[in-house]
Write a protein that holds these residues in place. Sequence first.
Motif, PDB file in Angstrom:
ATOM      1  N   LEU A 115       0.651  -1.354  -0.355  1.00 36.01           N
ATOM      2  CA  LEU A 115      -0.225   0.194   0.037  1.00 36.01           C
ATOM      3  C   LEU A 115       0.734   1.106   0.127  1.00 36.01           C
ATOM      4  O   LEU A 115       0.486   2.197  -0.675  1.00 36.01           O
ATOM      5  CB  LEU A 115      -0.925  -0.027   1.415  1.00 36.01           C
ATOM      6  CG  LEU A 115      -2.270  -1.147   0.916  1.00 36.01           C
ATOM      7  CD1 LEU A 115      -2.798  -0.869   2.517  1.00 36.01           C
ATOM      8  CD2 LEU A 115      -2.951  -0.457  -0.034  1.00 36.01           C
ATOM      9  N   TYR A 122      -7.192  -3.355  -3.875  1.00 38.50           N
ATOM     10  CA  TYR A 122      -7.837  -3.445  -3.517  1.00 38.50           C
ATOM     11  C   TYR A 122      -7.458  -5.542  -3.960  1.00 38.50           C
ATOM     12  O   TYR A 122      -7.403  -5.848  -3.119  1.00 38.50           O
ATOM     13  CB  TYR A 122      -9.110  -3.599  -3.082  1.00 38.50           C
ATOM     14  CG  TYR A 122      -9.438  -3.432  -2.074  1.00 38.50           C
ATOM     15  CD1 TYR A 122      -9.294  -2.919  -0.544  1.00 38.50           C
ATOM     16  CD2 TYR A 122     -10.109  -4.912  -1.733  1.00 38.50           C
ATOM     17  CE1 TYR A 122      -9.726  -3.962   0.162  1.00 38.50           C
ATOM     18  CE2 TYR A 122     -10.852  -5.465  -0.428  1.00 38.50           C
ATOM     19  CZ  TYR A 122     -10.639  -4.868   0.901  1.00 38.50           C
ATOM     20  OH  TYR A 122     -11.790  -4.629   1.542  1.00 38.50           O
ATOM     21  N   ARG A 125      -4.098  -6.858  -2.733  1.00 37.90           N
ATOM     22  CA  ARG A 125      -4.366  -7.105  -1.346  1.00 37.90           C
ATOM     23  C   ARG A 125      -4.079  -8.849  -1.064  1.00 37.90           C
ATOM     24  O   ARG A 125      -2.713  -8.980  -0.361  1.00 37.90           O
ATOM     25  CB  ARG A 125      -5.102  -6.800  -0.550  1.00 37.90           C
ATOM     26  CG  ARG A 125      -5.079  -5.268  -0.504  1.00 37.90           C
ATOM     27  CD  ARG A 125      -6.089  -4.691   0.372  1.00 37.90           C
ATOM     28  NE  ARG A 125      -6.451  -3.199   0.914  1.00 37.90           N
ATOM     29  CZ  ARG A 125      -6.640  -2.517   2.031  1.00 37.90           C
ATOM     30  NH1 ARG A 125      -7.495  -3.527   3.111  1.00 37.90           N
ATOM     31  NH2 ARG A 125      -6.429  -1.232   1.430  1.00 37.90           N
ATOM     32  N   LEU A 183      -3.569   3.562   8.685  1.00 36.87           N
ATOM     33  CA  LEU A 183      -3.323   2.538   8.675  1.00 36.87           C
ATOM     34  C   LEU A 183      -3.299   1.854  10.087  1.00 36.87           C
ATOM     35  O   LEU A 183      -3.127   0.668   9.891  1.00 36.87           O
ATOM     36  CB  LEU A 183      -1.741   2.994   8.171  1.00 36.87           C
ATOM     37  CG  LEU A 183      -0.867   2.350   6.895  1.00 36.87           C
ATOM     38  CD1 LEU A 183       0.261   3.045   6.340  1.00 36.87           C
ATOM     39  CD2 LEU A 183      -1.656   1.334   6.269  1.00 36.87           C
TER      40      LEU A 183
END
Lengths: 341, 321
Positions: A115, A122, A125, A183
């Motif tokens: 990220l 997305y 991930r 985060l």
Amino acid sequence: MQLTHHDDTIELRSVTVLVTVCVVAMAISLIMSLRVGDFSLSLDQILQALKTPNDDTPSFVVWQLRLPRAVLGLMVGAVLGMAGAIVQSITRNPLGSPSLMGVTSGAAFAIVIGLVVFDISYGQRLSVGTVGGLSAAALTFGIAWQTRLNPVYLTLAGMSVALFFAAGISVLLIASDGEAMGLYVWLTGSLGDRTWQHVGQLAPFALLGLVMGVSFARALDLLMLDDDTATSLGVSIHRWRLLLGMTAVILTAATVSVAGPISFIGLIAPHIVRLGLRGDGLRGLGGQLPHRWLLPLSALVGASLIGIADLIAKVQDVPVGIFCVLLGGPLFVYLIGKQPC
Amino acid sequence: MRLFIIPFAVLFGVFTRTELLLADTYPVAITDDRQQLVTLTHRPESVAAISVFAADVMQALGSQASGLSTLNHQRTRFLGDTVAHVTDLGEVHETNMEVLTQLKPDLIVGIRTYTEPHAAKFEQIAPFLAYDLIDYADSDRAILGMTTALGKAEEGAQLNRDFAARMAELGNKAPGGLRSVLLWYWDDVPFAFYDHHLAVHIMRELQVNNAFGASELAPSLKNPFAAPISMEKLLQLDPDVILAFKGDSGPFAQHPVWQRLTAVKQQRVYRVADHYVMPHGPIARDMVLRELAHLFYPATFAAPSDIPVAARARPAAFSSD
């Protein structure tokens, strides 16, 4: 005959009790989580929305905001519970869990790198998290290998690896500055604002866990025996450990990708199952609880735990990962105390 | 008679100005937001800006910072090309000390929270001023403090008076009746700004209600100035206008709530630049004020034309998938 009948009765009763408790806990958490939120919805409105979905706000809130979160929470708990049971079995380590093996931190570290440094999408991930989780697992096993994977050493190695990746995450957080607040929330493990998209992303892995659990229960039973006995029974130990270990890593990485790292559920759930069914007739090879029971029940317990934890988290408006640590921390200390040094 | 008065007034002005300059004698002592007394023995020629604030003040005074930090590895855009070739001092929270040392500034100015761990190092290099830079009072106090350090206290005071006057003027003309939120978001975690942050303060002066309101946990504290907001909460607040700093792509932008929001339906969601989250310099806050006035009330206030294109607010795009 009488003895068998007696065992079957106990077996059925203890399983029924555990399943009933879990189903009730899940039902309560599901119903309550549909009620708790920023919009004040009555039970009637919720039931009406569930019965006849339409485009009005209560229906939208129930179907698009609250239900996906609740369903995702149950799925995450189930997957983590199953992954924890698999890790404990393949390592023959009651302290085993994806988080204590460093897998959760490794997956999180890889995703954070993705990220912050590479701005991954997305959808990427999961694969990135899996690579991170596998790397962490390899590192943990590599460190503990010389002690023949002694449970306590394996746990210490896993915790060291987890700390190593946690330090790496801290470095990235410092480097990311403005990004860090977001985060931090993700890294505590959160189900906030999750949608059906997240549910859809995790669903195949939940299904994979279920299929693997049913298909490989027997292999996991045999892996609980000592290596020589298992080999004499025709089990290719290393191949099965590798296959099942990778399965556990992928399951864990899938949960990390949708909800961030949620600790301790994988550790606690199998233990609660064993405690719940202790002293009954449910004993298989080597006196261990057969995996045809352990895996689905761990999934059920994991789902119930996350369901309740997320309900509390929602009321308190904090990430669910915090309550999982509060639940799991004391139990971990208890389990450590029971381990021979 | 008028012909006589004007040259006289000009002469008087020049004389007065000279007097002011002569009055800027050093050493000058300023107390910053650490409550630390910082003494400057001579007028600073080279200023290192460890946030855009100091560069903003320098530009407002017709000068230029000699070094400037970046935010998210990007040079701020609202100051235009004038800062494009200024020495890059690294990220706002992680100053490149070697570059800073090489720069040999006479004064270093930074945000307290970002610079606190390295304050001792800064002080070894040059006199160092640290300011909170969260609310309106912080902005005024920091501008006055820094301009005093530069020997231009009167200009600083005037900048503050001018801004207050303009904010009052625009506030009086503003029709009101709107509700808005200022969001900062990363990935799938949005944060909303509280009432006391300067950008939201300006919004409120323009008769726009901050739908997110004040901090309930610690209303007397300046930090935190923003908190996470759930999409359900955003739906419940349903503001008329949404201002969002950072990306309008990714999973967050695809959340189903967006399509139900009044601001989205009426195309009143704007992506704003970094000076909305760090609006404490005289140029930044003035741009925020005038641009917000236009965004909220386009029929009453014309769009400011002096804001660099790259720093202007633009409509945010949301996927309907």
